[in-house]
Scaffold this motif. Sequence first.
Motif, PDB file in Angstrom:
ATOM      1  N   MET A   1      66.509  45.410  37.483  1.00  0.00           N
ATOM      2  CA  MET A   1      65.338  45.737  36.675  1.00  0.00           C
ATOM      3  C   MET A   1      65.113  47.242  36.698  1.00  0.00           C
ATOM      4  N   ASN A   2      64.910  47.851  35.559  1.00  0.00           N
ATOM      5  CA  ASN A   2      64.642  49.278  35.528  1.00  0.00           C
ATOM      6  C   ASN A   2      63.145  49.537  35.446  1.00  0.00           C
ATOM      7  N   SER A   3      62.772  50.822  35.414  1.00  0.00           N
ATOM      8  CA  SER A   3      61.357  51.166  35.440  1.00  0.00           C
ATOM      9  C   SER A   3      60.622  50.692  34.200  1.00  0.00           C
ATOM     10  N   VAL A   4      61.328  50.606  33.059  1.00  0.00           N
ATOM     11  CA  VAL A   4      60.692  50.147  31.825  1.00  0.00           C
ATOM     12  C   VAL A   4      60.270  48.692  31.967  1.00  0.00           C
ATOM     13  N   GLN A   5      61.182  47.865  32.522  1.00  0.00           N
ATOM     14  CA  GLN A   5      60.860  46.451  32.715  1.00  0.00           C
ATOM     15  C   GLN A   5      59.739  46.266  33.732  1.00  0.00           C
ATOM     16  N   ALA A   6      59.641  47.185  34.718  1.00  0.00           N
ATOM     17  CA  ALA A   6      58.636  47.053  35.766  1.00  0.00           C
ATOM     18  C   ALA A   6      57.251  47.468  35.315  1.00  0.00           C
ATOM     19  N   GLU A   7      57.153  48.085  34.155  1.00  0.00           N
ATOM     20  CA  GLU A   7      55.862  48.583  33.699  1.00  0.00           C
ATOM     21  C   GLU A   7      54.848  47.468  33.444  1.00  0.00           C
ATOM     22  N   THR A   8      55.315  46.228  33.250  1.00  0.00           N
ATOM     23  CA  THR A   8      54.396  45.115  33.021  1.00  0.00           C
ATOM     24  C   THR A   8      53.640  44.744  34.294  1.00  0.00           C
ATOM     25  N   ILE A   9      54.131  45.206  35.463  1.00  0.00           N
ATOM     26  CA  ILE A   9      53.465  44.955  36.737  1.00  0.00           C
ATOM     27  C   ILE A   9      52.526  46.117  37.011  1.00  0.00           C
ATOM     28  N   LYS A  10      51.258  45.831  37.158  1.00  0.00           N
ATOM     29  CA  LYS A  10      50.282  46.895  37.382  1.00  0.00           C
ATOM     30  C   LYS A  10      50.529  47.563  38.724  1.00  0.00           C
ATOM     31  N   GLN A  11      50.588  48.882  38.709  1.00  0.00           N
ATOM     32  CA  GLN A  11      50.833  49.643  39.926  1.00  0.00           C
ATOM     33  C   GLN A  11      49.565  50.362  40.389  1.00  0.00           C
ATOM     34  N   HIS A  12      49.453  50.525  41.697  1.00  0.00           N
ATOM     35  CA  HIS A  12      48.305  51.193  42.296  1.00  0.00           C
ATOM     36  C   HIS A  12      48.834  52.291  43.224  1.00  0.00           C
ATOM     37  N   SER A  13      48.397  53.514  42.978  1.00  0.00           N
ATOM     38  CA  SER A  13      48.802  54.593  43.884  1.00  0.00           C
ATOM     39  C   SER A  13      48.327  54.228  45.288  1.00  0.00           C
ATOM     40  N   THR A  14      49.205  54.434  46.272  1.00  0.00           N
ATOM     41  CA  THR A  14      48.961  53.903  47.611  1.00  0.00           C
ATOM     42  C   THR A  14      49.222  54.953  48.678  1.00  0.00           C
ATOM     43  N   ALA A  15      48.325  55.024  49.657  1.00  0.00           N
ATOM     44  CA  ALA A  15      48.485  55.898  50.815  1.00  0.00           C
ATOM     45  C   ALA A  15      48.379  55.064  52.078  1.00  0.00           C
ATOM     46  N   LEU A  16      49.142  55.439  53.095  1.00  0.00           N
ATOM     47  CA  LEU A  16      49.049  54.805  54.410  1.00  0.00           C
ATOM     48  C   LEU A  16      48.670  55.871  55.419  1.00  0.00           C
ATOM     49  N   PHE A  17      47.630  55.585  56.207  1.00  0.00           N
ATOM     50  CA  PHE A  17      47.157  56.544  57.200  1.00  0.00           C
ATOM     51  C   PHE A  17      46.580  55.757  58.373  1.00  0.00           C
ATOM     52  N   TYR A  18      47.245  55.846  59.546  1.00  0.00           N
ATOM     53  CA  TYR A  18      46.856  55.020  60.688  1.00  0.00           C
ATOM     54  C   TYR A  18      46.075  55.775  61.761  1.00  0.00           C
ATOM     55  N   ALA A  19      45.976  57.091  61.655  1.00  0.00           N
ATOM     56  CA  ALA A  19      45.334  57.888  62.702  1.00  0.00           C
ATOM     57  C   ALA A  19      43.819  57.876  62.553  1.00  0.00           C
ATOM     58  N   PRO A  20      43.097  58.284  63.594  1.00  0.00           N
ATOM     59  CA  PRO A  20      41.642  58.449  63.462  1.00  0.00           C
ATOM     60  C   PRO A  20      41.302  59.713  62.688  1.00  0.00           C
ATOM     61  N   TYR A  30      43.477  58.067  46.117  1.00  0.00           N
ATOM     62  CA  TYR A  30      44.433  56.984  45.883  1.00  0.00           C
ATOM     63  C   TYR A  30      43.680  55.691  45.591  1.00  0.00           C
ATOM     64  N   GLN A  31      44.309  54.832  44.802  1.00  0.00           N
ATOM     65  CA  GLN A  31      43.662  53.566  44.447  1.00  0.00           C
ATOM     66  C   GLN A  31      43.661  52.581  45.607  1.00  0.00           C
ATOM     67  N   ARG A  32      44.686  52.658  46.442  1.00  0.00           N
ATOM     68  CA  ARG A  32      44.813  51.745  47.584  1.00  0.00           C
ATOM     69  C   ARG A  32      45.126  52.565  48.830  1.00  0.00           C
ATOM     70  N   VAL A  33      44.375  52.317  49.898  1.00  0.00           N
ATOM     71  CA  VAL A  33      44.608  53.009  51.161  1.00  0.00           C
ATOM     72  C   VAL A  33      44.773  51.966  52.256  1.00  0.00           C
ATOM     73  N   ILE A  34      45.873  52.057  52.987  1.00  0.00           N
ATOM     74  CA  ILE A  34      46.150  51.134  54.089  1.00  0.00           C
ATOM     75  C   ILE A  34      45.892  51.868  55.395  1.00  0.00           C
ATOM     76  N   VAL A  35      45.051  51.289  56.248  1.00  0.00           N
ATOM     77  CA  VAL A  35      44.606  51.967  57.467  1.00  0.00           C
ATOM     78  C   VAL A  35      44.754  51.053  58.678  1.00  0.00           C
ATOM     79  N   GLU A  36      44.639  51.670  59.849  1.00  0.00           N
ATOM     80  CA  GLU A  36      44.529  50.939  61.106  1.00  0.00           C
ATOM     81  C   GLU A  36      43.032  50.822  61.399  1.00  0.00           C
ATOM     82  N   ALA A  37      42.476  49.631  61.230  1.00  0.00           N
ATOM     83  CA  ALA A  37      41.018  49.465  61.270  1.00  0.00           C
ATOM     84  C   ALA A  37      40.391  49.937  62.571  1.00  0.00           C
TER      85      ALA A  37
END
Length: 367
Positions: A1-20, A30-37
């Motif tokens: 699958m190329n990027s054109v075919q993947a465009e039908t899947i909604k993407q969310h800019s994502t960051a990961l940050f586990y530190a305090p 960013y639309q989505r942030v993954i953290v260490e609670a």
Amino acid sequence: MNSVQAETIKQHSTALFYAPNLPVELLSQYQRVIVEADNVKPEELTALHQGGASVLAYLSIGEIAPSRKWYKSVKPAWILGKNRVWDSEIMDLTNPEWRHFIIEELVAPLAKQGYDGLFLDTLDSFQLIATTDEARNQQAEALTQTLNEIRTQYPQLKLVANRGFEVMPHIAPLLDAVLAESLYAAWDNAHQRFHPSKAADTEWLLQKLQALQKEFKLEIIVLDYLPPEERDAAEKLAKRIEKHGFVPWISVASLDIVGVGMKPTAPKTFLLAYDSVQESQIPPLPYAAVEAALSKHGYKLHRHDIQTGLPIQALTGRYAGILSFLPFETQSKAYQNWLLQQHRAGMLFQALLPSASLPDSTSGKRK
């Protein structure tokens, strides 16, 4: 699958940050942030939400580390074996008490605190212990049951899985996205080093991820690893990953820097290191002039008194640079080592007086 075919899947800019001490202003872009609670203050979670970010909490399903504050609550009967690489316990997903603990003692508090979803890790760790098809199938079915219960009790939570390819046929319909590490650039935890992924590993992983996009219409997030000083290389790598129709995040293994993602963020704040004790004995320094000069170019100034301690977290991506009037040679070894370490990690340093300059270790000159 190329990027054109993947465009039908909604993407969310994502960051990961586990530190305090979350750099909320940057992460909330960013639309989505993954953290260490465990490292997130309530006011930081609120600020991220106010900035428009959806915040997901890390949750290990199949392993637990002794460092977890609730580790002593785990019963020996819940444990299948040991993951010696990470010094963690591999859990028995078929044990109903462990599944109950996950939902009531781990997921429920996170939902109550206001998290928008869960980043589910170690989903197929049982593969290290379960040696028969029957045992593996029992674990996979128990995992599916656990995720179904989470979905039923907390339908508002978004679920993102870290890999879990072996159990994906069971759990894919329950997920919103899948994250995979080291597509092109990896971290070797055993030898503590960055290295390019092997071509064969890249091709295998690429096929797996593209198949998930095609079969399950899942959003794909790729987490790759580069040294913090290789910021330009990280930006190029992020664009390369995006061309596959994946959401990129390039960071370090500890996930304690503001990495490079789909939506590159340029920090607009400089950190100014000062010493309140030393400066009480000298004429006032022109901080207002420095702040005014930065403001003209759209930058802010954050003053940090080194008497309160040096920032322990990596500053790469968090600040535009470090400024200081402090004479380098007369400062403590702790300050000197901290500043040199930040500089080696790619942080811009600007001396505001000649005596504050860093020494050039190769020539003995100052810079």
